[in-house]
Structure formats: C-alpha cells, structure tokens
Design a protein around this motif. Structure first.
Motif, PDB file in Angstrom:
ATOM      1  N   ASN A 133       0.866  -1.210   0.090  1.00 26.40           N
ATOM      2  CA  ASN A 133       0.049   0.067   0.073  1.00 26.40           C
ATOM      3  C   ASN A 133       1.082   1.421  -0.013  1.00 26.40           C
ATOM      4  OD1 ASN A 133      -2.583  -0.886  -0.127  1.00 26.40           O
ATOM      5  ND2 ASN A 133      -2.481  -1.607   1.978  1.00 26.40           N
ATOM      6  N   PHE A 134       1.838   1.299   0.874  1.00 21.59           N
ATOM      7  CA  PHE A 134       2.839   2.481   0.667  1.00 21.59           C
ATOM      8  C   PHE A 134       3.440   2.537  -0.584  1.00 21.59           C
ATOM      9  CE2 PHE A 134       7.597   3.858   0.983  1.00 21.59           C
ATOM     10  CZ  PHE A 134       7.057   5.136   1.721  1.00 21.59           C
ATOM     11  N   PHE A 135       3.750   1.648  -1.343  1.00 23.97           N
ATOM     12  CA  PHE A 135       4.396   1.857  -2.679  1.00 23.97           C
ATOM     13  C   PHE A 135       3.448   2.124  -3.575  1.00 23.97           C
ATOM     14  CE2 PHE A 135       7.684  -1.552  -1.343  1.00 23.97           C
ATOM     15  CZ  PHE A 135       8.705  -0.573  -0.825  1.00 23.97           C
ATOM     16  N   LEU A 136       2.249   1.967  -3.431  1.00 18.54           N
ATOM     17  CA  LEU A 136       1.101   2.023  -4.349  1.00 18.54           C
ATOM     18  C   LEU A 136       0.837   3.670  -4.093  1.00 18.54           C
ATOM     19  CD1 LEU A 136      -1.194  -1.204  -4.284  1.00 18.54           C
ATOM     20  CD2 LEU A 136       0.030  -0.124  -6.260  1.00 18.54           C
ATOM     21  N   GLN A 137       0.760   4.121  -3.047  1.00 17.10           N
ATOM     22  CA  GLN A 137       0.828   5.342  -2.620  1.00 17.10           C
ATOM     23  C   GLN A 137       1.678   6.356  -3.379  1.00 17.10           C
ATOM     24  OE1 GLN A 137      -1.826   6.912  -0.913  1.00 17.10           O
ATOM     25  NE2 GLN A 137      -1.278   8.904  -1.420  1.00 17.10           N
ATOM     26  N   PRO A 147      -4.412   6.195  -5.558  1.00 13.64           N
ATOM     27  CA  PRO A 147      -3.758   5.031  -5.398  1.00 13.64           C
ATOM     28  C   PRO A 147      -4.890   3.751  -5.628  1.00 13.64           C
ATOM     29  CG  PRO A 147      -4.241   6.127  -3.292  1.00 13.64           C
ATOM     30  CD  PRO A 147      -4.647   7.168  -4.514  1.00 13.64           C
ATOM     31  N   CYS A 148      -4.143   2.765  -5.948  1.00  8.52           N
ATOM     32  CA  CYS A 148      -5.210   1.495  -6.096  1.00  8.52           C
ATOM     33  C   CYS A 148      -5.296   0.803  -4.722  1.00  8.52           C
ATOM     34  CB  CYS A 148      -4.365   0.473  -6.963  1.00  8.52           C
ATOM     35  SG  CYS A 148      -4.164   0.848  -8.691  1.00  8.52           S
ATOM     36  N   ILE A 149      -6.516   0.288  -4.677  1.00  8.86           N
ATOM     37  CA  ILE A 149      -6.944  -0.520  -3.326  1.00  8.86           C
ATOM     38  C   ILE A 149      -6.601  -1.950  -3.527  1.00  8.86           C
ATOM     39  CG2 ILE A 149      -8.757  -0.884  -1.417  1.00  8.86           C
ATOM     40  CD1 ILE A 149      -7.692   2.113  -1.910  1.00  8.86           C
ATOM     41  N   ALA A 154      -5.738 -10.238  -3.850  1.00  8.31           N
ATOM     42  CA  ALA A 154      -4.457  -9.839  -3.909  1.00  8.31           C
ATOM     43  C   ALA A 154      -3.504  -9.818  -3.301  1.00  8.31           C
ATOM     44  CB  ALA A 154      -4.746  -8.355  -4.703  1.00  8.31           C
ATOM     45  N   ILE A 155      -3.873  -9.551  -1.918  1.00  5.43           N
ATOM     46  CA  ILE A 155      -3.029  -9.390  -0.854  1.00  5.43           C
ATOM     47  C   ILE A 155      -2.711 -10.951  -0.410  1.00  5.43           C
ATOM     48  CG2 ILE A 155      -2.947  -9.023   1.672  1.00  5.43           C
ATOM     49  CD1 ILE A 155      -4.621  -6.439   1.255  1.00  5.43           C
ATOM     50  N   ASN A 156      -3.459 -11.758  -0.275  1.00 10.30           N
ATOM     51  CA  ASN A 156      -3.213 -13.422  -0.290  1.00 10.30           C
ATOM     52  C   ASN A 156      -2.212 -13.669  -1.342  1.00 10.30           C
ATOM     53  OD1 ASN A 156      -3.448 -15.564   1.161  1.00 10.30           O
ATOM     54  ND2 ASN A 156      -4.806 -16.489  -0.397  1.00 10.30           N
ATOM     55  N   GLN A 157      -2.291 -13.310  -2.563  1.00 14.11           N
ATOM     56  CA  GLN A 157      -1.478 -13.636  -3.564  1.00 14.11           C
ATOM     57  C   GLN A 157       0.062 -13.223  -3.269  1.00 14.11           C
ATOM     58  OE1 GLN A 157      -3.350 -12.559  -7.556  1.00 14.11           O
ATOM     59  NE2 GLN A 157      -3.285 -14.693  -7.911  1.00 14.11           N
ATOM     60  N   ILE A 167      12.263  -6.970  -1.180  1.00 12.04           N
ATOM     61  CA  ILE A 167      11.429  -5.661  -1.274  1.00 12.04           C
ATOM     62  C   ILE A 167      11.464  -4.986  -2.587  1.00 12.04           C
ATOM     63  CG2 ILE A 167      13.013  -4.317  -0.214  1.00 12.04           C
ATOM     64  CD1 ILE A 167      10.615  -3.268   1.693  1.00 12.04           C
ATOM     65  N   ARG A 168      12.708  -4.872  -2.990  1.00 14.48           N
ATOM     66  CA  ARG A 168      12.881  -4.137  -4.554  1.00 14.48           C
ATOM     67  C   ARG A 168      11.842  -4.870  -5.584  1.00 14.48           C
ATOM     68  NH1 ARG A 168      18.661  -4.480  -3.399  1.00 14.48           N
ATOM     69  NH2 ARG A 168      19.371  -2.282  -2.568  1.00 14.48           N
ATOM     70  N   GLU A 169      11.516  -6.074  -5.329  1.00  9.61           N
ATOM     71  CA  GLU A 169      10.753  -6.635  -6.452  1.00  9.61           C
ATOM     72  C   GLU A 169       9.355  -6.264  -6.178  1.00  9.61           C
ATOM     73  OE1 GLU A 169       9.570 -10.941  -8.352  1.00  9.61           O
ATOM     74  OE2 GLU A 169      10.691 -10.702  -6.329  1.00  9.61           O
ATOM     75  N   LEU A 170       8.793  -5.882  -4.840  1.00  8.91           N
ATOM     76  CA  LEU A 170       7.541  -5.598  -4.502  1.00  8.91           C
ATOM     77  C   LEU A 170       7.501  -4.266  -5.049  1.00  8.91           C
ATOM     78  CD1 LEU A 170       4.995  -5.940  -2.736  1.00  8.91           C
ATOM     79  CD2 LEU A 170       6.011  -5.392  -0.832  1.00  8.91           C
ATOM     80  N   LYS A 171       8.292  -3.440  -4.650  1.00  4.27           N
ATOM     81  CA  LYS A 171       8.210  -1.944  -5.049  1.00  4.27           C
ATOM     82  C   LYS A 171       8.084  -1.754  -6.549  1.00  4.27           C
ATOM     83  CE  LYS A 171      10.551   2.532  -4.665  1.00  4.27           C
ATOM     84  NZ  LYS A 171      11.690   3.060  -4.394  1.00  4.27           N
ATOM     85  N   ASN A 172       8.462  -2.617  -7.270  1.00  2.00           N
ATOM     86  CA  ASN A 172       8.549  -2.621  -8.755  1.00  2.00           C
ATOM     87  C   ASN A 172       7.187  -3.017  -9.390  1.00  2.00           C
ATOM     88  OD1 ASN A 172      11.259  -1.235  -9.050  1.00  2.00           O
ATOM     89  ND2 ASN A 172      12.320  -3.360  -9.259  1.00  2.00           N
ATOM     90  N   ILE A 173       6.663  -4.027  -8.651  1.00  2.97           N
ATOM     91  CA  ILE A 173       5.441  -4.382  -9.320  1.00  2.97           C
ATOM     92  C   ILE A 173       4.138  -3.500  -8.730  1.00  2.97           C
ATOM     93  CG2 ILE A 173       5.937  -6.980  -9.179  1.00  2.97           C
ATOM     94  CD1 ILE A 173       3.857  -7.284  -6.985  1.00  2.97           C
ATOM     95  N   CYS A 174       4.530  -2.659  -7.706  1.00  5.64           N
ATOM     96  CA  CYS A 174       3.386  -1.695  -7.500  1.00  5.64           C
ATOM     97  C   CYS A 174       3.659  -0.307  -8.367  1.00  5.64           C
ATOM     98  CB  CYS A 174       3.643  -1.297  -5.768  1.00  5.64           C
ATOM     99  SG  CYS A 174       3.257  -2.723  -4.803  1.00  5.64           S
TER     100      CYS A 174
END
Length: 174
Positions: A133-137, A147-149, A154-157, A167-174
C-alpha cells in the motif's frame, strides 16, 4: 555529508580512483586532480552498499581507511586524513567469503562493530500489505493519480509469492 557508494556498480579499473580520488596524470584520462567519495564524506558518513563486491586488492586500502581514516589518491604520495563514519551493507555472507579468502577477514571484523541482520520479505509476510500500500501510494503521487486499493485476494497472492527479488521486487510491481 552522506555519501553513498554502490560498490557493485563501480567499474573495476576505476574503483580506487572513484573512492579515494586521483591526481592529474595518474592514468590516461586523469586530466585534473579529483577528490574521491571518501574525501567528500569528510565530517559525515559513507554508506558502502554491496561491499562484498569490492575487489580483494582494494580491500587492503579500504581497511587502512576504516582503521585510521587515511586514504591516498591514485598517483599521489601524500596520505590524507578523513573523518567519516562507515556503514556497509551486502546481501552476501562476508564471514563465509572471508573464510574462503574472497573477502579480507581483518576488514570484515573492522566493519562488524554493529551488525544488523534484516529478514527477507518472505520472512516478513505480515508486512507485505502495508509495504504494498505504501508503494502504491508513492506511485500514485508520482503519477498524480488515485492509489489502487488491494483486494483481499490480491493481498493473499502477494503473501503466497516467494519474493526472490525481496522488497525491491515488491516495489517494482506496485
């Protein structure tokens, strides 16, 4: 000053010059005297990111800098004193590398005054929704959009994924 040095991104033939500086004429293309990252950090902090990537030959010079705050520009006979705090980070096991002769053991122990082991993202799955959520914001602010909700699915996936890029991968997909 806070000087960041990405050791993995430094060209092997210029790494010493970039960190400690050089004198005019020290090598082809060295037209002027140039201070290095170490001198720029005088009175502040140097962050050595991915220190495990530094060439073994440069590690002795870095050890001198860590121990005594002394550095020498390429092509100079003068030793300069620099007062800088050093923070180092790596994804490698430096102790194992030092046992294998791939990282100087004395440098390892000089840098290991305070060691923080940070868990990987897959070890902190409960943090994934908040981080996503932080990266989406952040992304929404950069793009001047809403921002997307994330849905529960999606959270489960995201929580089920193994995150090899951390964490860099998470940031890049958001």
């Amino acid at each position: 000053p806070f000087v960041i040095i990405n050791c993995a991104a430094l060209p092997p033939d210029l790494v010493e010059s970039l960190i400690f500086g050089h004198e005019a004429g020290a090598f082809t293309g060295a037209l002027t005297r140039k201070e290095g990252y170490a001198q720029r950090a005088d009175g502040g902090t140097i962050f050595l990111d991915e220190i495990g990537e530094l060439p073994l030959g440069l590690q002795a010079k870095l050890l001198r800098f860590v121990e005594n705050g002394e550095c020498q520009r390429v092509g100079s006979h003068e030793v300069e004193k620099v007062d800088a705090r050093i923070i180092a980070a790596t994804h490698r096991d430096l102790l194992k590398m030092s046992e294998e002769g791939k990282f100087r053991q004395d440098l390892f122990y000089r840098l290991s005054v305070v060691t923080l082991q940070l868990p990987t993202l897959k070890q902190r799955r409960k943090d994934i929704p908040e981080l996503a959520n932080f990266f989406l914001q952040q992304s929404a602010e950069r793009n001047n959009t809403q921002p997307c909700i994330l849905t529960a699915g999606a959270i489960n996936q995201l929580k089920q994924y193994h995150w090899p890029g951390n964490i860099r991968e998470l940031k890049n997909i958001c």
